[in-house]
Scaffold this motif. Sequence first.
Motif, PDB file in Angstrom:
ATOM      1  N   ILE A  98       0.861  -1.200   0.000  1.00 18.80           N
ATOM      2  CA  ILE A  98       0.000   0.000   0.000  1.00 18.80           C
ATOM      3  C   ILE A  98       0.890   1.242   0.000  1.00 18.80           C
ATOM      4  CG2 ILE A  98      -1.827   1.287   1.207  1.00 18.80           C
ATOM      5  CD1 ILE A  98      -2.695  -1.319   2.550  1.00 18.80           C
ATOM      6  N   LYS A  99       1.927   1.196   0.838  1.00 14.37           N
ATOM      7  CA  LYS A  99       2.811   2.354   0.944  1.00 14.37           C
ATOM      8  C   LYS A  99       3.469   2.665  -0.401  1.00 14.37           C
ATOM      9  CE  LYS A  99       6.519   4.179   3.783  1.00 14.37           C
ATOM     10  NZ  LYS A  99       7.527   3.868   4.800  1.00 14.37           N
ATOM     11  N   ARG A 100       3.889   1.617  -1.088  1.00 14.24           N
ATOM     12  CA  ARG A 100       4.536   1.821  -2.388  1.00 14.24           C
ATOM     13  C   ARG A 100       3.571   2.467  -3.385  1.00 14.24           C
ATOM     14  NH1 ARG A 100       6.995  -3.197  -2.869  1.00 14.24           N
ATOM     15  NH2 ARG A 100       5.219  -3.855  -4.120  1.00 14.24           N
ATOM     16  N   ILE A 101       2.329   1.998  -3.376  1.00 14.00           N
ATOM     17  CA  ILE A 101       1.346   2.562  -4.323  1.00 14.00           C
ATOM     18  C   ILE A 101       1.075   4.031  -3.984  1.00 14.00           C
ATOM     19  CG2 ILE A 101      -0.980   2.356  -5.283  1.00 14.00           C
ATOM     20  CD1 ILE A 101      -0.885  -0.620  -4.373  1.00 14.00           C
ATOM     21  N   VAL A 102       0.923   4.292  -2.684  1.00  8.06           N
ATOM     22  CA  VAL A 102       0.641   5.659  -2.241  1.00  8.06           C
ATOM     23  C   VAL A 102       1.800   6.595  -2.608  1.00  8.06           C
ATOM     24  CG1 VAL A 102       0.473   7.041  -0.137  1.00  8.06           C
ATOM     25  CG2 VAL A 102      -0.989   5.054  -0.423  1.00  8.06           C
ATOM     26  N   GLN A 103       3.021   6.108  -2.420  1.00  8.64           N
ATOM     27  CA  GLN A 103       4.193   6.924  -2.794  1.00  8.64           C
ATOM     28  C   GLN A 103       4.178   7.236  -4.284  1.00  8.64           C
ATOM     29  OE1 GLN A 103       7.077   4.356  -0.966  1.00  8.64           O
ATOM     30  NE2 GLN A 103       7.619   5.886   0.605  1.00  8.64           N
ATOM     31  N   GLY A 104       3.749   6.248  -5.068  1.00  6.19           N
ATOM     32  CA  GLY A 104       3.640   6.433  -6.515  1.00  6.19           C
ATOM     33  C   GLY A 104       2.652   7.543  -6.847  1.00  6.19           C
ATOM     34  N   ILE A 105       1.518   7.550  -6.142  1.00  8.73           N
ATOM     35  CA  ILE A 105       0.499   8.587  -6.413  1.00  8.73           C
ATOM     36  C   ILE A 105       1.061   9.958  -6.039  1.00  8.73           C
ATOM     37  CG2 ILE A 105      -1.868   9.379  -5.950  1.00  8.73           C
ATOM     38  CD1 ILE A 105      -2.562   6.555  -5.021  1.00  8.73           C
ATOM     39  N   LEU A 106       1.722  10.018  -4.873  1.00  6.59           N
ATOM     40  CA  LEU A 106       2.285  11.298  -4.418  1.00  6.59           C
ATOM     41  C   LEU A 106       3.291  11.845  -5.426  1.00  6.59           C
ATOM     42  CD1 LEU A 106       2.862  10.521  -0.635  1.00  6.59           C
ATOM     43  CD2 LEU A 106       1.438  12.375  -1.520  1.00  6.59           C
ATOM     44  N   LEU A 107       4.083  10.936  -5.943  1.00 10.63           N
ATOM     45  CA  LEU A 107       5.163  11.320  -6.844  1.00 10.63           C
ATOM     46  C   LEU A 107       4.627  11.791  -8.189  1.00 10.63           C
ATOM     47  CD1 LEU A 107       8.237  10.970  -6.302  1.00 10.63           C
ATOM     48  CD2 LEU A 107       8.135   8.987  -7.821  1.00 10.63           C
ATOM     49  N   LEU A 108       3.657  11.035  -8.700  1.00 11.98           N
ATOM     50  CA  LEU A 108       3.178  11.321 -10.052  1.00 11.98           C
ATOM     51  C   LEU A 108       1.952  12.227 -10.071  1.00 11.98           C
ATOM     52  CD1 LEU A 108       3.428   7.693 -11.457  1.00 11.98           C
ATOM     53  CD2 LEU A 108       4.972   9.585 -11.983  1.00 11.98           C
ATOM     54  N   GLU A 109       1.349  12.418  -8.896  1.00  9.69           N
ATOM     55  CA  GLU A 109       0.086  13.165  -8.805  1.00  9.69           C
ATOM     56  C   GLU A 109      -0.908  12.652  -9.841  1.00  9.69           C
ATOM     57  OE1 GLU A 109       0.314  17.433  -8.305  1.00  9.69           O
ATOM     58  OE2 GLU A 109       2.393  17.153  -7.645  1.00  9.69           O
ATOM     59  N   GLU A 110      -0.931  11.354  -9.970  1.00  6.00           N
ATOM     60  CA  GLU A 110      -1.815  10.742 -10.948  1.00  6.00           C
ATOM     61  C   GLU A 110      -2.600   9.662 -10.227  1.00  6.00           C
ATOM     62  OE1 GLU A 110      -0.454   9.593 -15.291  1.00  6.00           O
ATOM     63  OE2 GLU A 110      -0.473   7.888 -13.933  1.00  6.00           O
ATOM     64  N   PHE A 111      -3.869   9.581 -10.519  1.00  3.36           N
ATOM     65  CA  PHE A 111      -4.684   8.618  -9.786  1.00  3.36           C
ATOM     66  C   PHE A 111      -5.767   8.037 -10.682  1.00  3.36           C
ATOM     67  CE2 PHE A 111      -8.064   7.942  -6.382  1.00  3.36           C
ATOM     68  CZ  PHE A 111      -7.562   6.703  -6.049  1.00  3.36           C
ATOM     69  N   PRO A 112      -5.375   7.135 -11.590  1.00  2.23           N
ATOM     70  CA  PRO A 112      -6.375   6.526 -12.474  1.00  2.23           C
ATOM     71  C   PRO A 112      -7.254   5.543 -11.688  1.00  2.23           C
ATOM     72  CG  PRO A 112      -4.231   5.524 -12.830  1.00  2.23           C
ATOM     73  CD  PRO A 112      -4.030   6.605 -11.817  1.00  2.23           C
ATOM     74  N   PRO A 113      -8.456   5.238 -12.204  1.00  2.00           N
ATOM     75  CA  PRO A 113      -9.357   4.293 -11.538  1.00  2.00           C
ATOM     76  C   PRO A 113      -8.679   2.947 -11.247  1.00  2.00           C
ATOM     77  CG  PRO A 113     -10.436   5.271 -13.451  1.00  2.00           C
ATOM     78  CD  PRO A 113      -9.031   5.773 -13.447  1.00  2.00           C
ATOM     79  N   ARG A 114      -7.722   2.587 -12.098  1.00  2.00           N
ATOM     80  CA  ARG A 114      -6.993   1.322 -11.903  1.00  2.00           C
ATOM     81  C   ARG A 114      -6.267   1.326 -10.550  1.00  2.00           C
ATOM     82  NH1 ARG A 114      -1.912   1.043 -13.993  1.00  2.00           N
ATOM     83  NH2 ARG A 114      -2.456   2.677 -15.462  1.00  2.00           N
ATOM     84  N   THR A 115      -5.707   2.482 -10.207  1.00  3.15           N
ATOM     85  CA  THR A 115      -4.973   2.580  -8.948  1.00  3.15           C
ATOM     86  C   THR A 115      -5.938   2.591  -7.761  1.00  3.15           C
ATOM     87  OG1 THR A 115      -3.347   3.861 -10.154  1.00  3.15           O
ATOM     88  CG2 THR A 115      -3.169   3.893  -7.766  1.00  3.15           C
ATOM     89  N   TYR A 116      -7.106   3.223  -7.965  1.00  4.03           N
ATOM     90  CA  TYR A 116      -8.146   3.184  -6.918  1.00  4.03           C
ATOM     91  C   TYR A 116      -8.437   1.726  -6.565  1.00  4.03           C
ATOM     92  CZ  TYR A 116     -12.822   3.247  -4.872  1.00  4.03           C
ATOM     93  OH  TYR A 116     -13.897   3.032  -4.053  1.00  4.03           O
ATOM     94  N   ASP A 117      -8.684   0.910  -7.575  1.00  8.67           N
ATOM     95  CA  ASP A 117      -9.038  -0.487  -7.325  1.00  8.67           C
ATOM     96  C   ASP A 117      -7.915  -1.237  -6.608  1.00  8.67           C
ATOM     97  OD1 ASP A 117     -11.471  -0.030  -8.415  1.00  8.67           O
ATOM     98  OD2 ASP A 117     -11.297  -1.434 -10.084  1.00  8.67           O
TER      99      ASP A 117
END
Length: 421
Positions: A98-117
């Motif tokens: 979870i932490k890795r995914i969250v860091q990815g969102i923070l870094l890229l400021e991108e949040f596609p529905p795929r990442t939500y799921d």
Amino acid sequence: MLVMKFGGASVKDAPSIRNVAEIIAHHAAHPMLVVISASGKTTNHLEELAFLAKSNQEEATFRKLGNIRTYHQAILDELFGENAGTVQEKVNNFFKEIKRIVQGILLLEEFPPRTYDRIVSFGELLSTTIVAGYLQHQQKDCLWVDARELVKTDANYQAANVIWSLTSKNIQEEIGPQLQPGRSIITQGFIGSTISGKTTTLGREGSDYTASIFAHCLQAEKLMVWKDVRGILNADPRLRTDTIKIDRLSYEEAVEMTFYGASVIHPKTIKPIFNKQIPLLVKCFLDVHEDGTRISEDVNPEPITSYIVKKNQTFIHIKPKDFSFMDERLMQQIFNHVYKSGLKVNLVQTTAISMMLCVDAPEAIMEEFKALLLDDFVIETESELKLFTIMNFNIRDLKQAQDALMVQQNENKLYFVKREK
Ligand code: ASP
Ligand code: MG
């Protein structure tokens, strides 16, 4: 065999999980598949976590992640004490991911529905890992299965559609041979994956639907959905004081009630079990001796009047500008646009030169729909309405439909749309 489903409230803390383990043990004579939701409000928290990350609130994001972790750790500590062993390891690994995914969102400021799921799927992965670990810790024969390897869907993230042929083959081949009395097979509600293995979700509150999919594919004797209520009530107890529990409902009544807003079970749950004539029992995990509600082909011999309310409805009145009849050609034109824009229609009525719809419609979708019809039609809309459904209504209930924007009555059902609070 039995399929059982436990919702978030039934696994919200350690005592609740012990209770679930007792219910499972009580039914151990049957081969059993158990579908479990995320603990408590975890899905909401994971959603909030993802949105914090998306809006780049780093500190708040990690605080939220810390809270979700502390919540699960408290359950682990209370259930296992010092002996969490491999369960602890699995839980740690989930949080690392979870932490890795969250860091990815923070870094890229991108949040596609795929990442939500991907993010929200950890709620069910965590809860099922803890429950299965606890049963094994109790020396019970229990298998943990990753639902994503069985429930295959399209890539319509957040509301994925099940690919039935593949899913049923997977479930029959992988689960069928493992079923045996005394053993429980634990899996996650709500989640699945695409053919290429990307995690998907079936829509909020979708775990009931998952349980129904498993029941259908395994031709279960019955599906038992365990809730914190006595069964299905004839009205929302927050809205009426004179509610009663319904002992029996037909599939048809259940589908109408859930579609029109009774939130006890997910509306998509009924079709798969109806098609295999599998009875669904809504049972109370707080009082296992309570009969609950049985949904099957049998109709209640004495019909009970039920009151259902669906909020956030929009009323649309459509008239051709040139006074054309509302004939099949115009209806088709309008419905093409309804379908394209993604409106969800709950009621339809036509007259000589008009059509009225009651729909679920987020603002953006409504605007798109109106723009598509503007050249040929006059369109009036009113939102924030309520759609009332009264099943097995009495003559005196008709009074409630006075001054409604739209009324429909068929057989024993009455539907009306009102401004009322
Ligand atoms: N945990 C998911 C949700 O809260 C699925 C479910 O509970 O049915 O939406
Ligand atoms: Mg839930």
